[in-house]
Design a protein around this motif. Structure first.
Motif, PDB file in Angstrom:
ATOM      1  N   ARG A   1       0.837  -1.198   0.000  1.00 13.13           N
ATOM      2  CA  ARG A   1       0.000   0.000   0.000  1.00 13.13           C
ATOM      3  C   ARG A   1       0.879   1.258   0.000  1.00 13.13           C
ATOM      4  O   ARG A   1       0.605   2.226  -0.703  1.00 13.13           O
ATOM      5  CB  ARG A   1      -0.937  -0.004   1.216  1.00 13.13           C
ATOM      6  N   GLY A   2       1.959   1.213   0.751  1.00 11.00           N
ATOM      7  CA  GLY A   2       2.889   2.346   0.785  1.00 11.00           C
ATOM      8  C   GLY A   2       3.529   2.606  -0.564  1.00 11.00           C
ATOM      9  O   GLY A   2       3.633   3.754  -1.003  1.00 11.00           O
ATOM     10  N   LEU A   3       3.934   1.533  -1.243  1.00 12.53           N
ATOM     11  CA  LEU A   3       4.537   1.710  -2.566  1.00 12.53           C
ATOM     12  C   LEU A   3       3.531   2.269  -3.559  1.00 12.53           C
ATOM     13  O   LEU A   3       3.870   3.099  -4.404  1.00 12.53           O
ATOM     14  CB  LEU A   3       5.093   0.381  -3.089  1.00 12.53           C
ATOM     15  N   GLU A   4       2.296   1.825  -3.447  1.00  8.53           N
ATOM     16  CA  GLU A   4       1.242   2.320  -4.344  1.00  8.53           C
ATOM     17  C   GLU A   4       1.033   3.825  -4.148  1.00  8.53           C
ATOM     18  O   GLU A   4       0.906   4.573  -5.115  1.00  8.53           O
ATOM     19  CB  GLU A   4      -0.053   1.547  -4.083  1.00  8.53           C
ATOM     20  N   LYS A   5       1.002   4.265  -2.903  1.00  9.63           N
ATOM     21  CA  LYS A   5       0.811   5.697  -2.614  1.00  9.63           C
ATOM     22  C   LYS A   5       2.014   6.531  -3.031  1.00  9.63           C
ATOM     23  O   LYS A   5       1.896   7.725  -3.271  1.00  9.63           O
ATOM     24  CB  LYS A   5       0.554   5.907  -1.123  1.00  9.63           C
ATOM     25  N   ALA A   6       3.193   5.908  -3.098  1.00 10.53           N
ATOM     26  CA  ALA A   6       4.433   6.632  -3.374  1.00 10.53           C
ATOM     27  C   ALA A   6       4.744   6.770  -4.860  1.00 10.53           C
ATOM     28  O   ALA A   6       5.702   7.449  -5.220  1.00 10.53           O
ATOM     29  CB  ALA A   6       5.591   5.930  -2.676  1.00 10.53           C
ATOM     30  N   LYS A   7       3.943   6.162  -5.718  1.00  7.01           N
ATOM     31  CA  LYS A   7       4.221   6.217  -7.156  1.00  7.01           C
ATOM     32  C   LYS A   7       4.307   7.662  -7.643  1.00  7.01           C
ATOM     33  O   LYS A   7       3.467   8.488  -7.322  1.00  7.01           O
ATOM     34  CB  LYS A   7       3.156   5.455  -7.944  1.00  7.01           C
ATOM     35  N   GLY A   8       5.352   7.937  -8.424  1.00  8.38           N
ATOM     36  CA  GLY A   8       5.537   9.249  -9.021  1.00  8.38           C
ATOM     37  C   GLY A   8       6.179  10.279  -8.109  1.00  8.38           C
ATOM     38  O   GLY A   8       6.340  11.429  -8.501  1.00  8.38           O
ATOM     39  N   LEU A   9       6.552   9.885  -6.895  1.00 12.03           N
ATOM     40  CA  LEU A   9       7.154  10.831  -5.950  1.00 12.03           C
ATOM     41  C   LEU A   9       8.628  10.517  -5.748  1.00 12.03           C
ATOM     42  O   LEU A   9       9.060   9.384  -5.947  1.00 12.03           O
ATOM     43  CB  LEU A   9       6.438  10.755  -4.590  1.00 12.03           C
ATOM     44  N   THR A  10       9.378  11.516  -5.341  1.00 17.51           N
ATOM     45  CA  THR A  10      10.769  11.272  -4.963  1.00 17.51           C
ATOM     46  C   THR A  10      10.773  10.498  -3.650  1.00 17.51           C
ATOM     47  O   THR A  10       9.751  10.423  -2.953  1.00 17.51           O
ATOM     48  CB  THR A  10      11.528  12.591  -4.758  1.00 17.51           C
ATOM     49  N   GLY A  11      11.921   9.962  -3.294  1.00 12.12           N
ATOM     50  CA  GLY A  11      12.027   9.227  -2.035  1.00 12.12           C
ATOM     51  C   GLY A  11      11.655  10.075  -0.842  1.00 12.12           C
ATOM     52  O   GLY A  11      10.922   9.630   0.055  1.00 12.12           O
ATOM     53  N   ALA A  12      12.119  11.308  -0.821  1.00 13.49           N
ATOM     54  CA  ALA A  12      11.830  12.202   0.302  1.00 13.49           C
ATOM     55  C   ALA A  12      10.341  12.540   0.374  1.00 13.49           C
ATOM     56  O   ALA A  12       9.735  12.483   1.449  1.00 13.49           O
ATOM     57  CB  ALA A  12      12.657  13.482   0.177  1.00 13.49           C
ATOM     58  N   LYS A  13       9.758  12.874  -0.760  1.00 17.75           N
ATOM     59  CA  LYS A  13       8.329  13.226  -0.780  1.00 17.75           C
ATOM     60  C   LYS A  13       7.465  12.015  -0.426  1.00 17.75           C
ATOM     61  O   LYS A  13       6.457  12.132   0.266  1.00 17.75           O
ATOM     62  CB  LYS A  13       7.915  13.773  -2.153  1.00 17.75           C
ATOM     63  N   ALA A  14       7.868  10.844  -0.910  1.00 18.24           N
ATOM     64  CA  ALA A  14       7.107   9.630  -0.619  1.00 18.24           C
ATOM     65  C   ALA A  14       7.158   9.311   0.872  1.00 18.24           C
ATOM     66  O   ALA A  14       6.129   9.006   1.487  1.00 18.24           O
ATOM     67  CB  ALA A  14       7.665   8.464  -1.423  1.00 18.24           C
ATOM     68  N   ALA A  15       8.343   9.401   1.459  1.00 18.86           N
ATOM     69  CA  ALA A  15       8.476   9.121   2.899  1.00 18.86           C
ATOM     70  C   ALA A  15       7.655  10.123   3.707  1.00 18.86           C
ATOM     71  O   ALA A  15       6.961   9.750   4.665  1.00 18.86           O
ATOM     72  CB  ALA A  15       9.943   9.174   3.310  1.00 18.86           C
ATOM     73  N   GLU A  16       7.705  11.375   3.316  1.00 18.34           N
ATOM     74  CA  GLU A  16       6.940  12.419   4.019  1.00 18.34           C
ATOM     75  C   GLU A  16       5.431  12.172   3.901  1.00 18.34           C
ATOM     76  O   GLU A  16       4.696  12.248   4.892  1.00 18.34           O
ATOM     77  CB  GLU A  16       7.291  13.783   3.435  1.00 18.34           C
ATOM     78  N   LEU A  17       4.977  11.836   2.695  1.00 22.93           N
ATOM     79  CA  LEU A  17       3.557  11.564   2.480  1.00 22.93           C
ATOM     80  C   LEU A  17       3.091  10.375   3.322  1.00 22.93           C
ATOM     81  O   LEU A  17       2.057  10.455   3.995  1.00 22.93           O
ATOM     82  CB  LEU A  17       3.285  11.280   0.999  1.00 22.93           C
ATOM     83  N   LEU A  18       3.844   9.302   3.284  1.00 22.16           N
ATOM     84  CA  LEU A  18       3.458   8.114   4.058  1.00 22.16           C
ATOM     85  C   LEU A  18       3.474   8.400   5.553  1.00 22.16           C
ATOM     86  O   LEU A  18       2.577   7.976   6.282  1.00 22.16           O
ATOM     87  CB  LEU A  18       4.383   6.941   3.739  1.00 22.16           C
ATOM     88  N   PHE A  19       4.480   9.135   6.005  1.00 18.15           N
ATOM     89  CA  PHE A  19       4.567   9.468   7.426  1.00 18.15           C
ATOM     90  C   PHE A  19       3.357  10.283   7.876  1.00 18.15           C
ATOM     91  O   PHE A  19       2.817  10.073   8.952  1.00 18.15           O
ATOM     92  CB  PHE A  19       5.861  10.231   7.715  1.00 18.15           C
ATOM     93  N   GLU A  20       2.929  11.207   7.031  1.00 17.73           N
ATOM     94  CA  GLU A  20       1.823  12.093   7.402  1.00 17.73           C
ATOM     95  C   GLU A  20       0.443  11.472   7.203  1.00 17.73           C
ATOM     96  O   GLU A  20      -0.495  11.832   7.906  1.00 17.73           O
ATOM     97  CB  GLU A  20       1.918  13.393   6.603  1.00 17.73           C
ATOM     98  N   THR A  21       0.313  10.550   6.241  1.00 18.11           N
ATOM     99  CA  THR A  21      -1.032  10.067   5.899  1.00 18.11           C
ATOM    100  C   THR A  21      -1.298   8.595   6.218  1.00 18.11           C
ATOM    101  O   THR A  21      -2.455   8.204   6.303  1.00 18.11           O
ATOM    102  CB  THR A  21      -1.321  10.275   4.396  1.00 18.11           C
ATOM    103  N   ASP A  22      -0.247   7.786   6.334  1.00 12.79           N
ATOM    104  CA  ASP A  22      -0.448   6.349   6.547  1.00 12.79           C
ATOM    105  C   ASP A  22       0.702   5.794   7.382  1.00 12.79           C
ATOM    106  O   ASP A  22       1.684   5.275   6.855  1.00 12.79           O
ATOM    107  CB  ASP A  22      -0.542   5.631   5.194  1.00 12.79           C
ATOM    108  N   LYS A  23       0.575   5.909   8.684  1.00 14.47           N
ATOM    109  CA  LYS A  23       1.645   5.486   9.607  1.00 14.47           C
ATOM    110  C   LYS A  23       1.969   3.997   9.463  1.00 14.47           C
ATOM    111  O   LYS A  23       3.124   3.614   9.583  1.00 14.47           O
ATOM    112  CB  LYS A  23       1.271   5.785  11.060  1.00 14.47           C
TER     113      LYS A  23
END
Length: 145
Positions: free
Chosen positions: A60-82
């Motif tokens: 699920r985390g990889l799916e949400k991270a598609k199209g983002l840089t590593g930093a943006k993906a980590a930030e998004l997951l941290f803020e929206t899906d712990k």
């Protein structure tokens, strides 16, 4: 929902995971970056094999991270899906420290089978290691209420 198999990690999934892993475990003067030791290649497969409970959140985390840089993906997951962030970050650190290269650098040979003679006096009783503790005497701190 059925848990996806680790074998279904596509090249894109591995690239996304590698970018996040490199953000979480960057190269330093003494240590290699996560992808330099193969966390996105074989390392992630080993981690998910040993921890199948992470698979659903990881994907699920990889799916949400598609199209983002590593930093943006980590930030998004941290803020929206712990849970997804926890699975991805745990997988990254687990794969990193399972790497033989990293274990060699930090001086950790892995688990070893040690023999133990229960009739032998342990070293810590004879080498003076406990003397300062005995000299200090008992200490007590009440539990806060």
């Amino acid at each position: 929902m059925s848990k996806p198999a680790t074998a279904k990690l596509s090249a894109d999934d591995r690239a996304i995971f590698g970018a996040i892993a490199d953000f979480l475990v960057p190269k330093t003067a003494k240590m290699p970056a996560a992808t330099e030791v193969g966390v996105a290649a074989g390392g992630i497969d080993d981690v998910l094999k040993f921890r199948p409970d992470l698979i659903e959140d990881f994907h699920r985390g990889l799916e949400k991270a598609k199209g983002l840089t590593g930093a943006k993906a980590a930030e998004l997951l941290f803020e929206t899906d712990k849970d997804a962030f926890g699975a991805v970050s745990l997988a990254a650190s687990g794969a990193y420290y399972m790497s033989p290269k990293v274990r060699q650098i930090i001086g950790y040979p892995g688990q070893e089978s040690l023999t133990y003679d229960n009739h032998e006096t342990p070293d810590y009783l004879t080498n003076g290691m406990l003397e300062r503790v005995a000299r200090r005497g008992p200490t007590y701190k009440p539990t806060p209420r």
